[in-house]
Design a protein around this motif. Structure first.
Motif, PDB file in Angstrom:
ATOM      1  N   ALA A 231       0.823  -1.208   0.000  1.00  0.00           N
ATOM      2  CA  ALA A 231       0.000   0.000   0.000  1.00  0.00           C
ATOM      3  C   ALA A 231       0.855   1.255   0.000  1.00  0.00           C
ATOM      4  O   ALA A 231       0.539   2.253  -0.668  1.00  0.00           O
ATOM      5  N   PRO A 235       2.473   3.855  -4.443  1.00  0.00           N
ATOM      6  CA  PRO A 235       2.613   5.293  -4.703  1.00  0.00           C
ATOM      7  C   PRO A 235       4.031   5.797  -4.492  1.00  0.00           C
ATOM      8  O   PRO A 235       4.492   6.693  -5.190  1.00  0.00           O
ATOM      9  N   ASP A 378       3.527   8.750   4.285  1.00  0.00           N
ATOM     10  CA  ASP A 378       2.654   9.372   3.280  1.00  0.00           C
ATOM     11  C   ASP A 378       3.349   9.258   1.928  1.00  0.00           C
ATOM     12  O   ASP A 378       4.222  10.064   1.602  1.00  0.00           O
ATOM     13  N   THR A 379       2.975   8.252   1.170  1.00  0.00           N
ATOM     14  CA  THR A 379       3.546   8.097  -0.171  1.00  0.00           C
ATOM     15  C   THR A 379       2.561   8.525  -1.254  1.00  0.00           C
ATOM     16  O   THR A 379       2.938   8.649  -2.417  1.00  0.00           O
ATOM     17  N   ALA A 380       1.311   8.744  -0.864  1.00  0.00           N
ATOM     18  CA  ALA A 380       0.291   9.104  -1.849  1.00  0.00           C
ATOM     19  C   ALA A 380       0.502  10.519  -2.391  1.00  0.00           C
ATOM     20  O   ALA A 380       0.337  10.765  -3.590  1.00  0.00           O
ATOM     21  N   THR A 381       0.851  11.459  -1.513  1.00  0.00           N
ATOM     22  CA  THR A 381       1.015  12.840  -1.951  1.00  0.00           C
ATOM     23  C   THR A 381       2.141  12.983  -2.975  1.00  0.00           C
ATOM     24  O   THR A 381       1.928  13.563  -4.050  1.00  0.00           O
ATOM     25  N   MET A 383       3.205  10.757  -4.914  1.00  0.00           N
ATOM     26  CA  MET A 383       2.784  10.039  -6.108  1.00  0.00           C
ATOM     27  C   MET A 383       1.898  10.921  -6.989  1.00  0.00           C
ATOM     28  O   MET A 383       2.069  10.961  -8.215  1.00  0.00           O
ATOM     29  N   ARG A 384       0.964  11.628  -6.371  1.00  0.00           N
ATOM     30  CA  ARG A 384       0.082  12.499  -7.158  1.00  0.00           C
ATOM     31  C   ARG A 384       0.901  13.553  -7.896  1.00  0.00           C
ATOM     32  O   ARG A 384       0.672  13.822  -9.082  1.00  0.00           O
TER      33      ARG A 384
END
Length: 524
Positions: A231, A235, A378-381, A383-384
């Motif tokens: 998960a 990202p 926090d890898t999602a930020t 990635m975006r």
């Protein structure tokens, strides 16, 4: 400060590897030049390299290191080893499937990655074969990344940082032999790439055994810990591999113009020297340090580490940028212009190097800023922002390449996309109060720029009128050894001039330099 010492260890081995890499590329320039065979070899190599950066360096740097460190500190070595073994088994299995799939589908995938060679069956077949031979290198790199992440978490940075030297040594050995034609040479170089991956796995496995880390392959299972890794890793992989993804996008477009891929490749070798030595090394050293501080609630110490990382990274990057902008043709010609690499190749590569040079600080800052998110899981930020950057790069690459700018436009697109990514990362860190610019960094940045400008003026003179004087020191060595001596002398003198200017202006201090090579307690 321990962070700076770890950076010094990683940078020293990375620097040695990159110097060997320049030797490798210099030999390759003389053997392959910048023609069709060189184009397909470099393009075939960039595909496993992209997966290496995304799956290995990206996923593990973003996700595995913080999770492994949590298991190590919270549950002990045995549980950390169990988690590493679970992760190794699942990710190695997934990577193996990807490798085999690409090898099987290579004749069809080739239409996307080698569009300019579709009408040349012989060259297209060679390109596909090279890709199939080199894809197992990706699997090797996933294994070494996991073992290296474990070693780094234990403060053992040297082996993982030094392992890539085997890649360069393997290819240098191949380049020392004579081959009947360039196609045969390209095939043996591809074999050398995969062989070097196997050697790196063996070296890291031996280092792990000596460190008493018990990472073992077992039946892959999606345990809760592995699901958490995936998960975070997906990202994080995209975010950390964005520069390489942008390179893959632009390089595929470059295959439509003869020689363009080679010009991009050789200029990439030059700008990736400081990127690897400074940016990637700083990112690897910063993440464990930052994660450890944040877990202990030391937000002030985390901010200090971020500021010092930016400060040292830019202090070491700006002189390289100045040289790329002021004497690009001198750098390219001194290193590559011999044998099959002509003066025309030098001029075209130099134009690309200028474009990449403007983006180099951004490429390095991405490596320094993203740990601010990764350490907080926090890898999602990032990635975006990485995906936005890829979109910008693709749009600009197509627009500039087909709009008349040609292959130089591809490098411009990558640099612009890098700066947009940096602006988004910086804005978010500031808005969330995850980082703040401290007074020391604010005071030193203008001084670093001024010191780099002073060095730029000096190397411009040295590479012009001064070069003739330096060449006279070794007239009997021949043109190619002579130009290497000139290049080395100018680079060395430029480094001395920058160092003295930086110390005089207060852009760096003697204490900063001592921190790079000696162990000291972390300080706030």
């Amino acid at each position: 400060m321990r962070l700076l010492r770890n950076l010094g260890v990683v940078s020293a081995f990375t620097f040695a590897s990159r110097i060997l890499g320049l030797v490798r590329e210099s030999l390759m320039a003389g053997r392959l030049g910048a023609g069709p065979v060189a184009d397909v070899f470099f393009q075939a190599l960039v595909i496993p390299n992209t997966f290496r950066r995304v799956l290995a360096e990206g996923a593990f740097n973003a996700a595995f290191v913080p999770l492994y460190a949590r298991e190590l500190e919270g549950k002990g070595q045995a549980e950390a080893d169990a988690f590493a073994s679970e992760a190794l088994s699942v990710l190695a299995s997934v990577t193996l499937l990807i490798v085999v799939a690409i090898q099987v589908l290579a004749p069809w995938i080739g239409y996307a990655f080698f569009p300019g060679q579709i009408d040349d069956p012989g060259l297209f077949t060679l390109a596909v074969l090279l890709l199939q031979i080199m894809m197992p290198y990706t699997l090797c790199m996933v294994v070494t990344a996991l073992i290296g992440g474990g070693l780094n978490s234990h403060g053992r940075f040297a082996t993982a940082a030094g392992a890539p030297m085997l890649f360069n040594l393997a290819l240098i050995v191949v380049l020392m032999f004579e081959f009947a034609d360039r196609e045969t040479l390209a095939l043996w170089l591809a074999i050398g790439v995969t062989a070097s991956g196997v050697m790196q796995v063996a070296l890291l496995a031996l280092a792990a055994r000596r460190a008493k880390l018990k990472f073992t392959l077992r039946a892959p299972r999606l345990t809760p810990r592995v699901k958490r890794l995936i998960a975070l890793g997906i990202p994080g992989a995209v975010a950390a591999g964005v520069t390489q993804i942008n390179v893959l996008v632009t390089s595929s477009i470059a295959m439509l113009e003869d020689g363009a891929r080679s010009y991009l490749y050789y200029s990439e070798r030059l700008y990736q020297l400081p990127l690897g030595v400074i940016g990637i090394a700083m990112g690897l050293a910063l993440l464990p340090n930052l994660a450890r501080r944040l877990r202990s609630g030391d937000e002030a110490g985390g901010n200090f580490a971020m500021n010092r990382s930016i400060e040292i990274s830019l202090a070491l990057t700006l002189p390289a940028v100045a040289a790329m902008l002021v004497i690009p043709q001198f750098l390219v010609g001194g290193l590559f212009e011999w044998g099959a690499f002509t003066a025309e190749h030098t001029a075209n590569t130099a134009m690309v190097l200028i474009a990449y040079g403007t983006g180099l600080p951004a490429f390095i800052l991405i490596k320094v800023l993203t740990p601010g998110f990764f350490a907080r899981e926090d890898t999602a930020t990032p990635m975006r922002y990485a995906l936005i950057s890829v979109g910008v790069n693709f749009f600009l690459a197509v627009t500039l390449f087909f709009g008349g700018v040609g292959f130089v436009g591809l490098a411009i697109a990558t640099s612009v996309a890098g700066w947009i990514n940096v602006l988004m990362l910086t804005r978010t860190l500031l808005a969330r109060k995850l980082w703040r610019l401290d007074a020391r960094l604010a005071a030193r940045l203008p001084r670093q720029v001024l010191a780099a400008a002073m060095m730029a003026a000096a190397v411009w003179v040295l590479a012009g009128p001064g070069a003739d004087w330096i060449t006279g020191l070794a007239p009997s060595l021949g043109r190619y050894p002579g130009q290497l001596i000139v290049l080395g002398a100018v680079v060395a003198l430029g480094a001395v001039i920058y160092g003295l200017a930086a110390l005089a202006l207060g852009a760096l201090t003697r204490e900063d330099l001592r921190d790079l090579v000696r162990r000291k307690p972390d300080r706030d």
